[in-house]
Design a protein around this motif. Structure first.
Motif, PDB file in Angstrom:
ATOM      1  N   ASP A  45      44.356  43.972  34.479  1.00  0.00           N
ATOM      2  CA  ASP A  45      44.294  44.588  35.804  1.00  0.00           C
ATOM      3  C   ASP A  45      44.772  46.040  35.767  1.00  0.00           C
ATOM      4  OD1 ASP A  45      43.689  44.214  38.643  1.00  0.00           O
ATOM      5  OD2 ASP A  45      45.858  44.503  38.934  1.00  0.00           O
ATOM      6  N   ARG A  46      45.847  46.323  35.010  1.00  0.00           N
ATOM      7  CA  ARG A  46      46.327  47.706  34.881  1.00  0.00           C
ATOM      8  C   ARG A  46      45.270  48.594  34.241  1.00  0.00           C
ATOM      9  NH1 ARG A  46      50.908  45.440  33.146  1.00  0.00           N
ATOM     10  NH2 ARG A  46      50.549  46.030  30.984  1.00  0.00           N
ATOM     11  N   LEU A  47      44.622  48.091  33.202  1.00  0.00           N
ATOM     12  CA  LEU A  47      43.576  48.872  32.534  1.00  0.00           C
ATOM     13  C   LEU A  47      42.385  49.102  33.466  1.00  0.00           C
ATOM     14  CD1 LEU A  47      43.744  47.276  28.987  1.00  0.00           C
ATOM     15  CD2 LEU A  47      44.352  49.629  29.597  1.00  0.00           C
ATOM     16  N   PHE A  48      42.085  48.110  34.301  1.00  0.00           N
ATOM     17  CA  PHE A  48      41.020  48.260  35.294  1.00  0.00           C
ATOM     18  C   PHE A  48      41.407  49.345  36.302  1.00  0.00           C
ATOM     19  CE2 PHE A  48      39.289  47.044  39.475  1.00  0.00           C
ATOM     20  CZ  PHE A  48      37.932  47.152  39.201  1.00  0.00           C
ATOM     21  N   LYS A  49      42.646  49.320  36.772  1.00  0.00           N
ATOM     22  CA  LYS A  49      43.115  50.311  37.745  1.00  0.00           C
ATOM     23  C   LYS A  49      43.234  51.706  37.133  1.00  0.00           C
ATOM     24  CE  LYS A  49      45.419  47.055  40.780  1.00  0.00           C
ATOM     25  NZ  LYS A  49      46.691  46.453  41.196  1.00  0.00           N
ATOM     26  N   LYS A  50      43.426  51.785  35.828  1.00  0.00           N
ATOM     27  CA  LYS A  50      43.449  53.077  35.137  1.00  0.00           C
ATOM     28  C   LYS A  50      42.035  53.579  34.872  1.00  0.00           C
ATOM     29  CE  LYS A  50      47.914  52.575  32.825  1.00  0.00           C
ATOM     30  NZ  LYS A  50      48.629  52.532  31.529  1.00  0.00           N
ATOM     31  N   ASP A  51      41.042  52.816  35.301  1.00  0.00           N
ATOM     32  CA  ASP A  51      39.632  53.172  35.164  1.00  0.00           C
ATOM     33  C   ASP A  51      39.168  53.157  33.707  1.00  0.00           C
ATOM     34  OD1 ASP A  51      37.310  53.617  36.634  1.00  0.00           O
ATOM     35  OD2 ASP A  51      37.410  55.781  36.356  1.00  0.00           O
ATOM     36  N   LEU A  52      39.804  52.299  32.903  1.00  0.00           N
ATOM     37  CA  LEU A  52      39.406  52.171  31.502  1.00  0.00           C
ATOM     38  C   LEU A  52      38.559  50.923  31.260  1.00  0.00           C
ATOM     39  CD1 LEU A  52      42.768  53.222  29.816  1.00  0.00           C
ATOM     40  CD2 LEU A  52      40.707  54.600  30.150  1.00  0.00           C
ATOM     41  N   LEU A  53      38.597  49.982  32.207  1.00  0.00           N
ATOM     42  CA  LEU A  53      37.803  48.766  32.114  1.00  0.00           C
ATOM     43  C   LEU A  53      36.944  48.605  33.357  1.00  0.00           C
ATOM     44  CD1 LEU A  53      40.385  46.061  30.898  1.00  0.00           C
ATOM     45  CD2 LEU A  53      38.852  47.463  29.501  1.00  0.00           C
ATOM     46  N   ASN A  54      35.823  47.943  33.177  1.00  0.00           N
ATOM     47  CA  ASN A  54      35.012  47.441  34.280  1.00  0.00           C
ATOM     48  C   ASN A  54      35.137  45.932  34.252  1.00  0.00           C
ATOM     49  OD1 ASN A  54      33.877  49.667  35.592  1.00  0.00           O
ATOM     50  ND2 ASN A  54      32.289  49.870  34.036  1.00  0.00           N
ATOM     51  N   ARG A  55      34.763  45.301  35.343  1.00  0.00           N
ATOM     52  CA  ARG A  55      34.787  43.838  35.366  1.00  0.00           C
ATOM     53  C   ARG A  55      33.684  43.320  36.261  1.00  0.00           C
ATOM     54  NH1 ARG A  55      40.494  43.086  38.636  1.00  0.00           N
ATOM     55  NH2 ARG A  55      39.719  43.729  40.672  1.00  0.00           N
ATOM     56  N   THR A  56      33.212  42.140  35.907  1.00  0.00           N
ATOM     57  CA  THR A  56      32.221  41.446  36.722  1.00  0.00           C
ATOM     58  C   THR A  56      32.727  40.040  36.963  1.00  0.00           C
ATOM     59  OG1 THR A  56      30.991  40.715  34.764  1.00  0.00           O
ATOM     60  CG2 THR A  56      30.269  42.771  35.807  1.00  0.00           C
ATOM     61  N   LYS A  57      32.464  39.552  38.146  1.00  0.00           N
ATOM     62  CA  LYS A  57      32.900  38.197  38.477  1.00  0.00           C
ATOM     63  C   LYS A  57      31.805  37.216  38.089  1.00  0.00           C
ATOM     64  CE  LYS A  57      35.598  35.683  41.677  1.00  0.00           C
ATOM     65  NZ  LYS A  57      36.780  35.856  42.455  1.00  0.00           N
ATOM     66  N   GLN A  58      32.197  36.212  37.318  1.00  0.00           N
ATOM     67  CA  GLN A  58      31.273  35.161  36.901  1.00  0.00           C
ATOM     68  C   GLN A  58      31.946  33.834  37.219  1.00  0.00           C
ATOM     69  OE1 GLN A  58      29.942  35.762  32.853  1.00  0.00           O
ATOM     70  NE2 GLN A  58      29.763  37.965  33.156  1.00  0.00           N
ATOM     71  N   GLY A  59      31.485  33.175  38.256  1.00  0.00           N
ATOM     72  CA  GLY A  59      32.159  31.967  38.723  1.00  0.00           C
ATOM     73  C   GLY A  59      33.489  32.342  39.337  1.00  0.00           C
ATOM     74  N   HIS A  60      34.564  31.738  38.832  1.00  0.00           N
ATOM     75  CA  HIS A  60      35.902  32.024  39.346  1.00  0.00           C
ATOM     76  C   HIS A  60      36.644  33.056  38.515  1.00  0.00           C
ATOM     77  CE1 HIS A  60      35.574  28.916  42.318  1.00  0.00           C
ATOM     78  NE2 HIS A  60      35.304  28.000  41.413  1.00  0.00           N
ATOM     79  N   ALA A  61      36.039  33.531  37.444  1.00  0.00           N
ATOM     80  CA  ALA A  61      36.750  34.426  36.522  1.00  0.00           C
ATOM     81  C   ALA A  61      36.110  35.803  36.476  1.00  0.00           C
ATOM     82  CB  ALA A  61      36.738  33.822  35.117  1.00  0.00           C
ATOM     83  N   TYR A  62      36.948  36.778  36.206  1.00  0.00           N
ATOM     84  CA  TYR A  62      36.464  38.123  35.922  1.00  0.00           C
ATOM     85  C   TYR A  62      36.243  38.254  34.426  1.00  0.00           C
ATOM     86  CZ  TYR A  62      37.474  40.073  40.544  1.00  0.00           C
ATOM     87  OH  TYR A  62      37.467  40.358  41.890  1.00  0.00           O
ATOM     88  N   PHE A  63      35.149  38.901  34.060  1.00  0.00           N
ATOM     89  CA  PHE A  63      34.910  39.266  32.671  1.00  0.00           C
ATOM     90  C   PHE A  63      35.071  40.776  32.577  1.00  0.00           C
ATOM     91  CE2 PHE A  63      33.422  35.052  32.473  1.00  0.00           C
ATOM     92  CZ  PHE A  63      33.421  34.686  31.139  1.00  0.00           C
ATOM     93  N   TYR A  64      35.892  41.192  31.629  1.00  0.00           N
ATOM     94  CA  TYR A  64      36.241  42.601  31.473  1.00  0.00           C
ATOM     95  C   TYR A  64      35.498  43.198  30.289  1.00  0.00           C
ATOM     96  CZ  TYR A  64      40.095  41.669  34.664  1.00  0.00           C
ATOM     97  OH  TYR A  64      40.838  41.336  35.763  1.00  0.00           O
ATOM     98  N   PHE A  65      35.159  44.479  30.413  1.00  0.00           N
ATOM     99  CA  PHE A  65      34.569  45.216  29.298  1.00  0.00           C
ATOM    100  C   PHE A  65      35.003  46.669  29.416  1.00  0.00           C
ATOM    101  CE2 PHE A  65      31.561  44.827  32.748  1.00  0.00           C
ATOM    102  CZ  PHE A  65      31.028  46.100  32.904  1.00  0.00           C
TER     103      PHE A  65
END
Length: 126
Positions: A45-65
């Motif tokens: 979540d910190r890396l996502f907020k730092k704009d270093l990761l994207n995420r997509t929701k698949q079912g109940h989970a987020y997949f990060y890249f």
């Protein structure tokens, strides 16, 4: 921007695997180091907020890249660190890179020279 050790490891993992959910990251990085699933989730979540990761929701989970590639992130981190110490037009940044290059072997110096030439060509619009 500063990155903690776990954040660096998570980025490294995602650069190598392309995409993962928190459980996959935890299985590789958390279990072997005794890090909780919540800590891995917070790190993602910190890396996502730092704009270093994207995420997509698949079912109940987020997949990060990874949103940025390794080279772009290294360039950004170097720029952030040096901006605190180098005034515009100052040559100490060039001197620092020159000093750091003393640890490079000939093939690495050749690669650096090639990358510099590519940057020159990009500036010329070739």
């Amino acid at each position: 921007m500063q990155l903690g050790e776990l954040e660096k490891q998570v980025l490294q993992y995602l650069w190598n695997t392309q995409e993962a959910d928190v459980k996959q990251v935890h299985a590789v990085l958390g279990l072997t180091r005794g890090i909780s699933l919540n800590t891995i989730q917070s790190t993602l979540d910190r890396l996502f907020k730092k704009d270093l990761l994207n995420r997509t929701k698949q079912g109940h989970a987020y997949f990060y890249f990874a949103k940025v590639d390794r080279d772009a992130l290294v360039a950004k981190l170097i720029s952030n660190v040096t901006s605190d110490f180098v005034d515009e037009g100052e040559h100490s940044l060039i001197a620092a890179f020159s000093s750091a290059s003393s640890n490079l072997d000939d093939s690495q110096l050749d690669k650096l020279e090639q990358l510099i030439e590519q940057q020159r060509q990009l500036r010329k619009g070739i």
